[in-house]
Enzyme design. Structure first.
Site, PDB file in Angstrom:
ATOM      1  N   ASP A  74       0.857  -1.189   0.000  1.00  0.00           N
ATOM      2  CA  ASP A  74       0.000   0.000   0.000  1.00  0.00           C
ATOM      3  C   ASP A  74       0.891   1.236   0.000  1.00  0.00           C
ATOM      4  O   ASP A  74       2.110   1.138   0.177  1.00  0.00           O
ATOM      5  CB  ASP A  74      -0.970  -0.003   1.189  1.00  0.00           C
ATOM      6  N   TYR A  76       3.022   4.637   0.799  1.00  0.00           N
ATOM      7  CA  TYR A  76       3.764   5.097   1.977  1.00  0.00           C
ATOM      8  C   TYR A  76       2.847   5.969   2.834  1.00  0.00           C
ATOM      9  O   TYR A  76       2.096   6.800   2.314  1.00  0.00           O
ATOM     10  CB  TYR A  76       4.980   5.917   1.551  1.00  0.00           C
ATOM     11  N   PHE A  87       6.061   1.089  -4.423  1.00  0.00           N
ATOM     12  CA  PHE A  87       7.450   1.300  -4.016  1.00  0.00           C
ATOM     13  C   PHE A  87       8.017   2.664  -4.436  1.00  0.00           C
ATOM     14  O   PHE A  87       9.082   3.056  -3.972  1.00  0.00           O
ATOM     15  CB  PHE A  87       8.375   0.192  -4.541  1.00  0.00           C
ATOM     16  N   HIS A 192      10.654 -10.627   0.554  1.00  0.00           N
ATOM     17  CA  HIS A 192      10.397  -9.191   0.478  1.00  0.00           C
ATOM     18  C   HIS A 192      11.700  -8.414   0.640  1.00  0.00           C
ATOM     19  O   HIS A 192      12.592  -8.833   1.394  1.00  0.00           O
ATOM     20  CB  HIS A 192       9.405  -8.775   1.569  1.00  0.00           C
TER      21      HIS A 192
END
Length: 230
Positions: A74, A76, A87, A192
């Site tokens: 989701d 920032y 990102f 991740h």
């Protein structure tokens, strides 16, 4: 009920994007999610990113242009940091830790920018599982219904005749592997990129070099992953 998110949704539909043909935008799901987010705005909550950027990942990378898919979680949660692409960072402070790890796979030198818009313009679909969040509250809208859109977008790219590369980072992204036809597309998995990932199985996985090698093997132009110029 109208509001900034409903208005952004209406503008996205009016843009003629082929993504708007997904069931999410046609069966009322998008309207319900927009109404829920607008209700939070009406309560005085700051929703991120700016509503004008909520559908930016879909706007910059239409379905027929997708060559690579990267899935995030989701936006920032710090105001001013997100621009609607997974990102991607446009804030004024230091790059987020996960993005630093990601960009180290492109260039070990200090990146000049965290804005991933150049990737999106080349056919990299940078799609989050939730297109909105709230200021200083990460994950606030993960259960608002946005995930239907992510699932449908992944399935739609998989169903195309054109091949694509899916970069699946972390458990949430890897859970969507079942939506992808591995006989037609490349699926490149890893942990991740977050420094909190104790397995540390993202650094050195070379997702970008592997994606480009796969594209070139099929006669497709590679992605220029460099940011801020050569």
């Amino acid at each position: 009920m109208s509001g900034p998110v409903a208005d952004a949704l209406a503008a996205f539909r009016a843009s003629g994007s082929s993504w708007a043909d997904l069931p999410f935008f046609r069966d009322g799901s998008a309207d319900r999610v927009a109404a829920r987010v607008d209700a939070r705005i009406a309560e005085g909550v700051q929703v991120l990113p700016d509503p004008r950027n909520i559908f930016r990942a879909l706007e910059l990378t239409p379905p027929d242009a997708v060559k690579v898919v990267i899935l995030g979680q989701d936006p920032y949660p710090t105001p001013g940091d997100a621009n609607g692409l997974a990102f991607s960072y446009v804030g004024a402070g230091r790059l987020p830790a996960s993005l630093k790890v990601i960009l180290a796979e492109v260039d070990p030198q200090k990146p000049r920018t965290g804005d991933l818009t150049p990737w999106a313009r080349q056919g990299v679909l940078l799609l989050n599982s939730a297109l909105t969040s709230e200021a200083r509250k990460s994950g606030a809208h993960l259960r608002y219904g946005w995930a239907q859109l992510t699932d449908q977008a992944v399935a739609a790219v998989s169903a195309r005749p054109e091949p694509a590369v899916f970069l699946l980072w972390g458990a949430q992204a890897r859970a969507r592997k079942a939506l992808i036809d591995p006989s037609h597309h490349a699926v490149i998995e890893s942990g991740h990129p977050s420094p909190l990932n104790r397995a540390r199985d993202f650094p050195g996985s070379q997702p970008f070099a592997r994606a480009n090698a796969w594209l070139e093997q099929r006669g497709l132009p590679p992605i220029d992953w460099r940011l801020g110029g050569p």
